[in-house]
Structures are given as C-alpha cells and as structure tokens.
Design an enzyme around this catalytic site. Structure first.
Site, mmCIF file in Angstrom:
data_model
loop_
_atom_site.group_PDB
_atom_site.id
_atom_site.type_symbol
_atom_site.label_atom_id
_atom_site.label_comp_id
_atom_site.label_asym_id
_atom_site.label_seq_id
_atom_site.Cartn_x
_atom_site.Cartn_y
_atom_site.Cartn_z
ATOM 1 N N GLU A 181 -40.721 0.258 89.524
ATOM 2 C CA GLU A 181 -41.489 0.815 90.645
ATOM 3 C C GLU A 181 -40.567 1.145 91.811
ATOM 4 O O GLU A 181 -39.526 0.507 91.982
ATOM 5 C CB GLU A 181 -42.509 -0.231 91.125
ATOM 6 C CG GLU A 181 -43.946 0.058 90.770
ATOM 7 C CD GLU A 181 -44.568 1.210 91.541
ATOM 8 O OE1 GLU A 181 -43.914 2.248 91.731
ATOM 9 O OE2 GLU A 181 -45.728 1.072 91.955
ATOM 10 N N ASP A 182 -40.969 2.108 92.621
ATOM 11 C CA ASP A 182 -40.202 2.413 93.824
ATOM 12 C C ASP A 182 -40.482 1.372 94.910
ATOM 13 O O ASP A 182 -39.578 0.881 95.568
ATOM 14 C CB ASP A 182 -40.514 3.833 94.327
ATOM 15 C CG ASP A 182 -42.018 4.138 94.373
ATOM 16 O OD1 ASP A 182 -42.848 3.229 94.140
ATOM 17 O OD2 ASP A 182 -42.363 5.306 94.650
ATOM 18 N N ASP B 166 -46.460 -2.539 97.690
ATOM 19 C CA ASP B 166 -47.058 -2.759 99.006
ATOM 20 C C ASP B 166 -48.232 -3.734 98.838
ATOM 21 O O ASP B 166 -48.044 -4.940 98.817
ATOM 22 C CB ASP B 166 -47.476 -1.408 99.596
ATOM 23 C CG ASP B 166 -48.018 -1.516 101.003
ATOM 24 O OD1 ASP B 166 -47.860 -2.572 101.631
ATOM 25 O OD2 ASP B 166 -48.619 -0.537 101.487
ATOM 26 N N PHE C 179 -43.818 2.548 107.055
ATOM 27 C CA PHE C 179 -43.943 3.619 106.063
ATOM 28 C C PHE C 179 -42.583 4.286 105.888
ATOM 29 O O PHE C 179 -42.006 4.795 106.841
ATOM 30 C CB PHE C 179 -44.998 4.640 106.487
ATOM 31 C CG PHE C 179 -45.298 5.621 105.388
ATOM 32 C CD1 PHE C 179 -46.167 5.275 104.359
ATOM 33 C CD2 PHE C 179 -44.686 6.859 105.367
ATOM 34 C CE1 PHE C 179 -46.418 6.152 103.317
ATOM 35 C CE2 PHE C 179 -44.942 7.748 104.329
ATOM 36 C CZ PHE C 179 -45.816 7.402 103.305
ATOM 37 N N ARG D 189 -38.940 13.163 98.724
ATOM 38 C CA ARG D 189 -38.581 12.343 97.549
ATOM 39 C C ARG D 189 -37.099 12.507 97.193
ATOM 40 O O ARG D 189 -36.507 11.647 96.555
ATOM 41 C CB ARG D 189 -39.408 12.757 96.321
ATOM 42 C CG ARG D 189 -40.890 12.436 96.417
ATOM 43 C CD ARG D 189 -41.526 12.665 95.037
ATOM 44 N NE ARG D 189 -42.977 12.764 95.087
ATOM 45 C CZ ARG D 189 -43.814 11.722 95.034
ATOM 46 N NH1 ARG D 189 -43.343 10.502 94.975
ATOM 47 N NH2 ARG D 189 -45.117 11.914 95.041
#
Ligand code: IMP
Length: 179
Positions: free
Chosen positions: A98-99, A102, A151, A164
């Site tokens: 996963e990047d 959260d 964020f 990205r």
C-alpha cells in the site's frame, strides 16, 4: 520542488533507502514461502515497483483496484472491487503493498476478502502510515515512514488524480485546494 508543494515530507533518497531495507527484511521473512505481492491500484505503482526490485526471493505480482465509499457515516467501510486478482491466492503467502494507511478501512476489507479466498497468510507493507487517522484495529506488518495526519501527495499519492508522478512525498499548498 514542484510549485504546488509546500514542503517535502519524505525525500526521494529516503524512499530509495527504505525500499532497500524493506526488501531485505521481506526477502528474509518470506524464504521458502509462496509469496504473492498484491498492489492496490493506482497509488501502489511507484512503491511496489521500487520495492520488488529489492526482494531477492521468487515472488508473483498481482493487482487489485478497489473504491472505498464510506457511506457518509464513519463506521461503514464498504469497498467495491473494480479489478480483482488475476490468479488464485489459495495457500499463498500474500503481502499487500500500500502507499498509505490512514483510517485502515480499505485495507481491513481487502484483507477480509483475501482471507475468504484461502490465502495462507496475509500481511501488509505500507510506505506511509498515519496512525492518528486509524478507526479500525490494523497495524501494518512493515512500515516505511510514520507521518502526521496531513494530506500528502506524490510517489503514487494523488490529489484529484494529479501529483502521483512526483518522486517524493510532499504536502500541498493550501491555495491548491481552494482554487
Ligand atoms: P483508508 O481506508 O482511510 O486507510 O484509505 C487509504 C487510502 O486513502 C489510500 O490508499 C489513499 O488512496 C487514500 N489516502 C489516505 N490518506 C491520503 C493522503 O494523505 N493523500 C492521498 N491519498 C490518501
């Protein structure tokens, strides 16, 4: 630095070094296992690409694309599968790449789905972890960097599908959100 970025949180060099470290640990932990690394599209692409170059044992790659819709309430964590795995993971040792984690809701649902498919083990490697955002009980097995509840974009992470391609992880300037 990109003009829309306020500050760089994780540099390209730090990410490169971390992929080397994580790759070595994973190669050791998965010796003699039937490893399948699963990326969650689209954010996983830069990370999974750099990470697997540093995993020295045999592995297979597969991808899933899921959309989360939390249904307006904080407690629902529904996930729609847009693209499922190409191959069976029954009896395999699955490592989800996963990047960022959260709330953890998306990953929790994906792990439940994979466990129904009969994976032998299911673990998670994430480049970034925002533990302050967590609403479900989930601790990634391998974490690159713990970051504050901000964020971030870059290195696979987007705002409105942009950024990205940045080679680092950074915080966006406020005016970008309010344009
Ligand atoms: P979770 O279900 O809240 O853990 O959702 C994780 C997903 O939300 C990630 O795979 C990202 O797509 C997205 N996400 C969470 N935080 C950020 C962020 O700071 N920047 C960009 N995307 C994020």
């Amino acid at each position: 630095m990109h003009q829309d970025i306020k500050k760089i949180l994780v540099t390209q060099e730090a990410i490169e070094q971390k992929c080397i470290e994580l790759g070595a640990i994973i190669s050791h932990d998965y010796q003699d296992k039937d490893l399948v690394v699963i990326g969650l599209l689209k954010g996983c692409i830069p990370f999974i690409s750099d990470l697997v170059k540093h995993i020295s044992i045999p592995l297979r790659l597969d991808y899933m694309s899921v959309s989360s819709y939390h249904g307006g309430t904080a407690s629902t964590g529904n996930v729609r599968v847009n693209k499922d795995l190409d191959a069976s993971v029954t009896g395999c040792d699955v490592l989800i790449a996963e990047d960022i984690v959260d709330t953890g809701k998306t990953l929790k649902k994906v792990m439940e789905m994979l466990s129904v498919k009969g994976a032998n083990s299911i673990k998670v490697v994430t480049l970034l972890d925002k533990p302050e955002g967590r609403v479900v009980d989930l601790i990634p097995d391998y974490t690159g960097f713990i970051i504050p509840k901000e964020f971030v974009v870059g290195y696979g992470l987007d705002y409105d599908e942009y950024y990205r391609n940045l080679p680092y992880v950074g915080v966006l300037k406020e005016e970008v959100y309010t344009k």
